[in-house]
Motif scaffolding. Structure first.
Motif, short mmCIF file in Angstrom:
data_model
loop_
_atom_site.label_atom_id
_atom_site.label_comp_id
_atom_site.label_asym_id
_atom_site.label_seq_id
_atom_site.Cartn_x
_atom_site.Cartn_y
_atom_site.Cartn_z
N LEU A 1 0.82 -1.20 0.00
CA LEU A 1 0.00 0.00 0.00
C LEU A 1 0.86 1.26 0.00
O LEU A 1 0.65 2.18 -0.79
CB LEU A 1 -0.93 -0.01 1.22
N LEU A 2 1.87 1.31 0.88
CA LEU A 2 2.71 2.51 0.98
C LEU A 2 3.75 2.60 -0.12
O LEU A 2 4.22 3.70 -0.44
CB LEU A 2 3.40 2.54 2.35
N LYS A 3 4.10 1.49 -0.70
CA LYS A 3 5.09 1.50 -1.78
C LYS A 3 4.63 2.38 -2.93
O LYS A 3 5.42 3.12 -3.53
CB LYS A 3 5.34 0.07 -2.28
N THR A 4 3.33 2.36 -3.22
CA THR A 4 2.81 3.18 -4.32
C THR A 4 2.96 4.67 -4.02
O THR A 4 3.22 5.47 -4.92
CB THR A 4 1.33 2.86 -4.57
N TYR A 5 2.81 5.05 -2.73
CA TYR A 5 2.98 6.45 -2.35
C TYR A 5 4.41 6.92 -2.60
O TYR A 5 4.63 7.98 -3.21
CB TYR A 5 2.62 6.64 -0.87
N PHE A 6 5.38 6.13 -2.17
CA PHE A 6 6.78 6.54 -2.33
C PHE A 6 7.21 6.53 -3.80
O PHE A 6 8.02 7.35 -4.21
CB PHE A 6 7.68 5.65 -1.48
N GLU A 7 6.65 5.64 -4.56
CA GLU A 7 6.97 5.62 -5.99
C GLU A 7 6.44 6.87 -6.68
O GLU A 7 7.08 7.42 -7.58
CB GLU A 7 6.41 4.35 -6.63
N LYS A 8 5.27 7.34 -6.23
CA LYS A 8 4.68 8.54 -6.83
C LYS A 8 5.51 9.79 -6.55
O LYS A 8 5.53 10.73 -7.36
CB LYS A 8 3.25 8.73 -6.33
N ILE A 9 6.17 9.84 -5.39
CA ILE A 9 6.97 11.03 -5.05
C ILE A 9 8.44 10.82 -5.40
O ILE A 9 9.31 11.58 -4.98
CB ILE A 9 6.81 11.42 -3.57
N ASN A 10 8.71 9.76 -6.17
CA ASN A 10 10.06 9.48 -6.69
C ASN A 10 11.10 9.28 -5.60
O ASN A 10 12.24 9.75 -5.71
CB ASN A 10 10.50 10.60 -7.64
N ILE A 11 10.71 8.59 -4.53
CA ILE A 11 11.66 8.19 -3.50
C ILE A 11 11.99 6.72 -3.70
O ILE A 11 11.10 5.88 -3.85
CB ILE A 11 11.07 8.40 -2.08
N ASP A 12 13.26 6.40 -3.71
CA ASP A 12 13.70 5.01 -3.83
C ASP A 12 13.19 4.24 -2.62
O ASP A 12 13.43 4.63 -1.47
CB ASP A 12 15.23 4.96 -3.90
N VAL A 13 12.48 3.15 -2.84
CA VAL A 13 11.86 2.41 -1.74
C VAL A 13 12.13 0.92 -1.88
O VAL A 13 12.08 0.37 -2.98
CB VAL A 13 10.34 2.69 -1.67
N ILE A 14 12.46 0.28 -0.75
CA ILE A 14 12.63 -1.16 -0.72
C ILE A 14 11.75 -1.74 0.38
O ILE A 14 11.31 -1.03 1.27
CB ILE A 14 14.11 -1.57 -0.50
N ILE A 15 11.50 -3.04 0.30
CA ILE A 15 10.65 -3.73 1.27
C ILE A 15 11.46 -4.80 1.99
O ILE A 15 12.21 -5.56 1.36
CB ILE A 15 9.44 -4.38 0.56
N TYR A 16 11.32 -4.81 3.32
CA TYR A 16 11.96 -5.89 4.09
C TYR A 16 11.08 -6.23 5.28
O TYR A 16 10.88 -5.41 6.17
CB TYR A 16 13.35 -5.48 4.58
N ASN A 17 10.54 -7.44 5.28
CA ASN A 17 9.71 -7.91 6.38
C ASN A 17 10.38 -9.10 7.05
O ASN A 17 10.81 -10.04 6.38
CB ASN A 17 8.32 -8.31 5.89
N ASP A 18 10.43 -9.05 8.36
CA ASP A 18 11.07 -10.12 9.13
C ASP A 18 10.21 -10.45 10.34
O ASP A 18 10.67 -10.50 11.47
CB ASP A 18 12.48 -9.67 9.58
N GLY A 19 8.93 -10.66 10.09
CA GLY A 19 8.02 -10.91 11.20
C GLY A 19 8.01 -12.36 11.63
O GLY A 19 8.56 -13.23 10.96
N PRO A 20 7.35 -12.64 12.75
CA PRO A 20 7.29 -14.02 13.28
C PRO A 20 6.21 -14.84 12.60
O PRO A 20 5.17 -15.13 13.17
CB PRO A 20 6.98 -13.80 14.76
N THR A 21 6.46 -15.20 11.35
CA THR A 21 5.49 -16.04 10.63
C THR A 21 5.58 -17.47 11.20
O THR A 21 6.64 -17.94 11.57
CB THR A 21 5.78 -16.06 9.12
N PHE A 22 4.42 -18.12 11.22
CA PHE A 22 4.37 -19.48 11.77
C PHE A 22 4.15 -20.48 10.66
O PHE A 22 3.24 -20.32 9.83
CB PHE A 22 3.24 -19.58 12.81
N LYS A 23 4.96 -21.51 10.63
CA LYS A 23 4.84 -22.54 9.61
C LYS A 23 4.26 -23.81 10.22
O LYS A 23 4.57 -24.16 11.36
CB LYS A 23 6.21 -22.84 8.98
N ILE A 24 3.43 -24.46 9.45
CA ILE A 24 2.83 -25.71 9.89
C ILE A 24 3.59 -26.87 9.27
O ILE A 24 3.74 -26.94 8.05
CB ILE A 24 1.34 -25.77 9.54
N TYR A 25 4.06 -27.78 10.11
CA TYR A 25 4.83 -28.93 9.60
C TYR A 25 4.00 -30.20 9.72
O TYR A 25 3.13 -30.31 10.56
CB TYR A 25 6.13 -29.08 10.41
#
Length: 259
Positions: free
Chosen positions: A235-259
């Motif tokens: 959602l926010l990536k589109t905002y930064f792209e519109k104002i010509n700011i270089d933007v990257i994404i990095y998520n490192d949340g506690p995702t849970f995997k089912i084994y």
């Protein structure tokens, strides 16, 4: 671009006044006069998120979850929060958090999730006192009654989920009226039920809440806290792209995997 210009643009779209009273949003660390050339979008400020920002020359990290929530009496570098503050300041990285104001705003995170589901009309579940067209959660109607098991397939596809938890008498129940609150919204289940919802989609569903909701006749789907909010970066990536700011994404949340 100066940090304050970026902040002004964000707060024009997602005003701070829409944040819940308990929340802590805005510029949490940094200088509003700093020149920002590169932004990183991260759900949380984790050690790895900071490492990635440093490696990629990021000047500002924009998060959904505030990494400073309560008052800090001391900054001890041996603690998790102290180390993060030290590393951010040392590398001249500002931190801006946009949390429940992003959730509540028109065109914010809840509405973004509805767009993924092709929902065009909805009502606010808990209206914001500052602006009644904004608030926590959305209530919407499906075009026609749908079997729960069919809607589960659609949710997993649209939200890009491998797994979800379902609290229901049967996956053969029919649903028509649906409530959605991203993140941790189970405290609203009674209100959702009173509004006539057949299905409640949220995250962080606890055992006792799930039991009470099920016995009341409300079907609940737990899509996960991280899974429901990870879309904020898109959602926010589109905002930064519109104002010509270089933007990257990095998520490192506690995702849970089912084994």
């Amino acid at each position: 671009m100066i940090a304050q210009q970026i902040i002004n643009g964000l707060e024009e779209r997602y005003p701070k006044r829409l944040a819940e009273d308990w929340d802590n949003v805005g510029l949490l660390l940094g200088d509003n006069k700093q020149e920002i050339k590169k932004v990183q979008l991260s759900l949380d400020i984790t050690d790895k998120a900071i490492e990635n920002a440093v490696k990629n020359g990021v000047n500002m990290i924009v998060t959904h979850h505030p990494f400073i929530f309560k008052g800090i009496k001391n900054i001890d570098f041996s603690t998790t929060i102290g180390k993060k503050i030290r590393d951010l300041i040392k590398n001249d990285i500002s931190v801006y958090s946009i949390h429940t104001n992003l959730d509540s705003a028109q065109g914010g995170l809840n509405d973004y999730l509805l767009n993924l589901l092709d929902i065009c009309e909805s009502k606010v579940i808990d209206k914001n006192s500052e602006d009644e067209i904004c608030g926590i959660g959305r209530l919407y109607k499906l075009k026609e009654e749908t079997l729960l098991k069919e809607y589960i397939v659609q949710l997993k596809e649209r939200f890009q989920l491998e797994n979800l938890r379902v609290i229901a008498e049967s996956d053969e129940v029919k649903i028509k009226r649906v409530a959605l609150i991203n993140g941790s919204g189970m405290s609203y289940w009674r209100k959702v039920k009173s509004l006539g919802a057949d299905l409640f989609i949220t995250g962080d569903v606890g055992y006792h809440e799930a039991l009470e909701a099920k016995e009341s006749g409300l079907t609940v789907i737990d899509i996960g806290h991280f899974e429901g909010e990870q879309h904020f970066v898109r959602l926010l990536k589109t905002y930064f792209e519109k104002i010509n700011i270089d933007v990257i994404i990095y998520n490192d949340g506690p995702t849970f995997k089912i084994y």
